[in-house]
Design an enzyme around this catalytic site. Structure first.
Site, PDB file in Angstrom:
ATOM      1  CB  SER A 107      -0.847  -0.026   1.278  1.00 62.29           C
ATOM      2  OG  SER A 107      -1.459   1.233   1.508  1.00 62.29           O
TER       3      SER A 107
ATOM      4  CE1 TYR B 267      -4.248  -2.168   5.163  1.00 58.67           C
ATOM      5  CE2 TYR B 267      -3.332  -0.026   4.595  1.00 58.67           C
ATOM      6  CZ  TYR B 267      -3.900  -1.235   4.208  1.00 58.67           C
ATOM      7  OH  TYR B 267      -4.109  -1.498   2.869  1.00 58.67           O
TER       8      TYR B 267
END
Ligand SMILES: NC(=O)c1ccc[n+]([C@@H]2O[C@H](COP(=O)([O-])OP(=O)(O)OC[C@H]3O[C@@H](n4cnc5c(N)ncnc54)[C@H](O)[C@@H]3O)[C@@H](O)[C@H]2O)c1
Length: 278
Positions: A145, A158
């Protein structure tokens, strides 16, 4: 890996979102597909659709956070197809957004790490030995990501898991290169993508009873909390197309969103400044 037709591609988290789009893009390229997802029925439905379109497809219910289940997945794939050419470690979860990291329950940290980091490590440890032993061309795509190359206040669990994925991918590539292995590596670093990732997280947290939902970290705006990656939102298909192109061209870092360069530069500029004068 230019020659994709007939190749066996394993995609985790393939029941929806980016994983499903990856499966569709590799199917369009003429590959055979293995769809692994914790949601077995949904993965099975996607497999049926791909099979109707003429793609040889199998689905296997797999929780990637469980090493035994990923090893079973590997055995199923090898029994069915005899080989694995492309492994897409894609399954992921987001975790709560906005909580101070010193208050976020340990269980939430563990859940995110179990899927996002351990899930990918399980995939690599299960499949790489077979891919190396086969000696043929192969490729590993790890979905990270932009949160894997930037840091911020919003979803630290995350971001930490995705930084780990980028590091794992860099080490994997270095170790494969050192062995002159015919296995390429790509690390996929999308910004915001229109999927169920964040809505599913909000639904899960709502099920846990009253809680400050989707808290906003100090210094961030409410709208930013709804789009953690910020900036442009792409479709899963656009991101999958970039990943398949990277496999064909053997590119390592795969950035997909306009503006990614500015975000990476904002992170590394202070790093470089801290090195000035050494
Ligand atoms: N959506 C975004 O904005 C975005 C941005 C950057 C990176 N990503 C990453 O892309 C990947 C795919 O996410 P998405 O956006 O398509 O989300 P999604 O929620 O639409 O899809 C995730 C899939 O993973 C599956 N999954 C979850 N836990 C699993 C487990 N333990 N074992 C096996 N399967 C499991 C889910 O059932 C689902 O099918 C994730 O790694 C995510 O972190 C997403």
């Amino acid at each position: 890996m230019r020659d994709l037709p007939g190749k066996v591609v394993v995609v985790t988290g393939a029941a929806q979102g980016i994983g499903r789009a990856l499966a569709e893009a590799f199917a369009d390229a003429g590959c055979r597909l293995v769809l692994a997802d914790i949601d077995g029925p949904k993965a099975e439905a996607v497999a049926r659709e791909l099979a109707q379109g003429g793609t040889e497809t199998v689905s296997v219910r797999t929780d990637v956070s469980r090493r035994d289940q990923v090893l079973d997945l590997r055995d199923t794939v090898l029994a069915r197809f005899g080989a694995v050419h492309v492994l897409c470690n894609n399954a992921g979860v987001m975790g709560p957004a906005g909580d101070p990291l010193w208050e976020l329950p340990v269980g939430e940290w563990q859940r995110v790490m179990a899927v996002n980091l351990w899930g990918q490590l399980h995939g690599i440890q299960a499949f790489l030995p077979a891919m190396l032993a086969a000696g043929h061309e192969g490729h590993v795509v790890n979905t990270a990501s932009m949160q894997g190359v930037t840091s911020g206040p919003l979803i630290p669990e995350y971001a930490a898991s995705k930084h780990a994925v980028v590091s794992l991918s860099e080490s994997l590539r270095a170790q494969l290169d050192a062995r002159s292995a015919r296995i390429g590596v790509s690390v996929l670093c999308p910004g915001a993508v229109r999927t169920d990732l964040a809505p599913r997280e909000r639904r899960r947290l709502a099920e846990d009873g009253p809680r400050e939902p989707w808290a906003v970290a100090p210094g961030t705006s409410g709208s930013a909390s709804r789009s953690p990656a910020g900036g442009v939102t792409l479709t899963a298909s656009q991101v999958a197309a970039a990943a398949v192109a990277a496999v064909r061209e053997n590119r390592f870092y795969v950035f997909t969103h306009p503006g990614s360069g500015a975000r990476v530069r904002a992170r590394i500029t202070p790093l470089l400044a801290a090195l000035d004068g050494l």
